[in-house]
Design a protein around this motif. Structure first.
Motif, short mmCIF file in Angstrom:
data_model
loop_
_atom_site.label_atom_id
_atom_site.label_comp_id
_atom_site.label_asym_id
_atom_site.label_seq_id
_atom_site.Cartn_x
_atom_site.Cartn_y
_atom_site.Cartn_z
N LEU A 274 1.51 34.51 -35.96
CA LEU A 274 0.75 34.18 -34.75
C LEU A 274 1.49 33.21 -33.82
O LEU A 274 1.52 33.43 -32.60
CB LEU A 274 -0.62 33.61 -35.13
CG LEU A 274 -1.59 34.61 -35.76
CD1 LEU A 274 -2.86 33.91 -36.24
CD2 LEU A 274 -1.95 35.72 -34.76
N PRO A 275 2.11 32.12 -34.33
CA PRO A 275 2.85 31.25 -33.39
C PRO A 275 4.00 31.96 -32.70
O PRO A 275 4.26 31.71 -31.51
CB PRO A 275 3.37 30.13 -34.31
CG PRO A 275 2.46 30.14 -35.49
CD PRO A 275 2.09 31.57 -35.70
N LEU A 276 4.67 32.87 -33.39
CA LEU A 276 5.77 33.62 -32.78
C LEU A 276 5.24 34.56 -31.72
O LEU A 276 5.83 34.71 -30.64
CB LEU A 276 6.53 34.41 -33.85
CG LEU A 276 7.62 33.69 -34.64
CD1 LEU A 276 7.07 32.49 -35.40
CD2 LEU A 276 8.32 34.64 -35.58
N LEU A 277 4.11 35.22 -32.01
CA LEU A 277 3.51 36.14 -31.05
C LEU A 277 3.03 35.40 -29.81
O LEU A 277 3.25 35.87 -28.69
CB LEU A 277 2.35 36.89 -31.71
CG LEU A 277 1.58 37.87 -30.84
CD1 LEU A 277 2.50 38.94 -30.26
CD2 LEU A 277 0.44 38.52 -31.63
N MET A 278 2.41 34.24 -30.00
CA MET A 278 1.93 33.46 -28.86
C MET A 278 3.10 33.01 -28.00
O MET A 278 3.04 33.07 -26.74
CB MET A 278 1.13 32.24 -29.34
CG MET A 278 0.48 31.45 -28.23
SD MET A 278 -0.84 32.36 -27.34
CE MET A 278 -2.16 32.32 -28.58
N ALA A 279 4.18 32.56 -28.61
CA ALA A 279 5.35 32.15 -27.85
C ALA A 279 5.97 33.33 -27.09
O ALA A 279 6.42 33.18 -25.96
CB ALA A 279 6.40 31.52 -28.78
N HIS A 280 5.95 34.50 -27.72
CA HIS A 280 6.47 35.71 -27.08
C HIS A 280 5.63 36.07 -25.86
O HIS A 280 6.19 36.41 -24.79
CB HIS A 280 6.44 36.86 -28.09
CG HIS A 280 6.92 38.17 -27.55
ND1 HIS A 280 8.23 38.39 -27.17
CD2 HIS A 280 6.25 39.34 -27.32
CE1 HIS A 280 8.35 39.64 -26.73
NE2 HIS A 280 7.17 40.22 -26.82
N VAL A 281 4.31 35.97 -25.97
CA VAL A 281 3.42 36.25 -24.85
C VAL A 281 3.68 35.25 -23.72
O VAL A 281 3.77 35.63 -22.53
CB VAL A 281 1.95 36.23 -25.28
CG1 VAL A 281 1.01 36.27 -24.08
CG2 VAL A 281 1.66 37.38 -26.23
N GLY A 282 3.79 33.97 -24.07
CA GLY A 282 4.02 32.95 -23.07
C GLY A 282 5.32 33.17 -22.31
O GLY A 282 5.38 32.97 -21.09
N LYS A 283 6.35 33.58 -23.02
CA LYS A 283 7.65 33.83 -22.39
C LYS A 283 7.56 35.04 -21.45
O LYS A 283 8.15 35.03 -20.35
CB LYS A 283 8.70 34.06 -23.46
CG LYS A 283 10.11 34.27 -22.91
CD LYS A 283 11.11 34.44 -24.04
CE LYS A 283 12.51 34.68 -23.51
NZ LYS A 283 13.51 34.85 -24.62
N ALA A 284 6.82 36.07 -21.85
CA ALA A 284 6.69 37.26 -21.02
C ALA A 284 5.89 36.98 -19.75
O ALA A 284 6.16 37.57 -18.70
CB ALA A 284 6.03 38.39 -21.83
N LEU A 285 4.92 36.08 -19.84
CA LEU A 285 4.06 35.79 -18.68
C LEU A 285 4.70 34.79 -17.72
O LEU A 285 4.36 34.76 -16.54
CB LEU A 285 2.72 35.22 -19.14
CG LEU A 285 1.82 36.19 -19.94
CD1 LEU A 285 0.54 35.48 -20.35
CD2 LEU A 285 1.51 37.45 -19.14
N ALA A 286 5.61 33.96 -18.22
CA ALA A 286 6.18 32.89 -17.39
C ALA A 286 6.97 33.43 -16.20
O ALA A 286 7.55 34.52 -16.27
CB ALA A 286 7.09 32.02 -18.26
#
Length: 286
Positions: A274-286
């Motif tokens: 989950l932390p890796l997925l959340m970081a991946h989402v954040g990077k894609a949205l930034a």
């Protein structure tokens, strides 16, 4: 006289050596992870049908690669690379630059066990590199559960590279999650909803992230370009799904942006992802 017993096969070359005693920025090695037991089903997936037909792979471009090993640390060999996903397969795009005064040849590669079970699917194919020259290659990767480490998941790939002239060199690379999210991660919205509501609270992570100035539609488009698939929209926002190389689901809900922020909820059978997925989402949205 009895026939002599056949000679024992030569042991495979182990390039990793004492990799874990060196400071290469990666996690410590752990025993290979065993595949999850069939009875462990926190999402109730066993009662659901299969996923729909696979969606197209994430598009990639021939871009410059980040430097993973500098000339100084590589004894004159600079290594650049990035994990990518092409035509349904993980590949390791690599570039080697020879800054020494001699030709370099005999390059070999080996990976330490990692959280995504990534291993080379074949030998590294790099011709001799003349002084001042560079060679680029694409190394197909396989997914092997026996090459996986147990939780917690870490987005790190430890690599050993051997050269006839320079010996063994070590580096650590970060895993691009878009490369380890598979094409069969798409889900029909009805199936997504069934899995979403069955996910325990312990398998959920929520965080407020920047929308990067995007609308909800723009957020969905950015996430679709990062290995996730749009399933539909509900009262709380848009829903997307994905599947990691070893089979764990990646479920994401993104709210409509307000004041440049979105509420993101991630769910997966594997809490450590989950932390890796959340970081991946954040990077894609930034």
């Amino acid at each position: 006289a009895p026939a002599a017993p056949p000679a024992a096969a030569a042991a495979p070359v182990d390039l990793m050596g004492d990799l874990l005693s060196l400071d290469v920025g990666g996690p410590a090695a752990q025993p290979a992870a065993q595949p999850p037991a069939g009875g462990s089903d926190p999402f109730g997936l066993d009662s659901l049908g299969g996923a729909p037909a696979a969606a197209p792979a994430v598009a990639t471009q021939e871009l410059s690669l980040p430097v993973l090993l500098t000339v100084e640390k590589g004894k004159g060999l600079e290594v650049s690379g990035r994990l990518e996903r092409r035509q349904g397969q993980v590949s390791y795009e690599l570039s080697f630059r020879n800054a020494t005064q001699q030709p370099l040849d005999g390059l070999m590669i080996q990976f330490n066990k990692n959280s995504f079970g990534l291993a080379p699917a074949g030998a590294l194919q790099v011709p001799p590199i003349a002084p001042g020259a560079s060679q680029r290659t694409s190394l197909p990767m396989s997914v092997d559960p026996q090459a996986a480490t147990p939780a917690p998941a870490k987005p790190v790939l430890q690599v050993a590279i051997k050269c006839n002239q320079l010996g063994v060199l070590y580096l650590a690379d970060s895993v691009n999650l878009a490369a380890v999210l598979m094409e069969d991660g798409a889900m029909q919205y009805a199936q997504f909803q069934q899995v979403w509501v069955k996910a325990p609270a312990a398998n959920t992570q929520q965080q407020q992230l920047s929308s990067g100035g995007k609308t909800l539609e723009g957020c969905v488009q950015s996430l679709q370009g990062s290995g996730l698939f749009a399933s539909g929209s509900g009262a709380f926002g848009a829903h997307l799904s994905g599947k990691f190389t070893l089979g764990a689901l990646a479920l994401v809900e993104v709210s409509a942006p307000q004041n440049g922020l979105v509420q993101v909820t991630c769910k997966s059978q594997r809490v450590d992802l989950l932390p890796l997925l959340m970081a991946h989402v954040g990077k894609a949205l930034a």
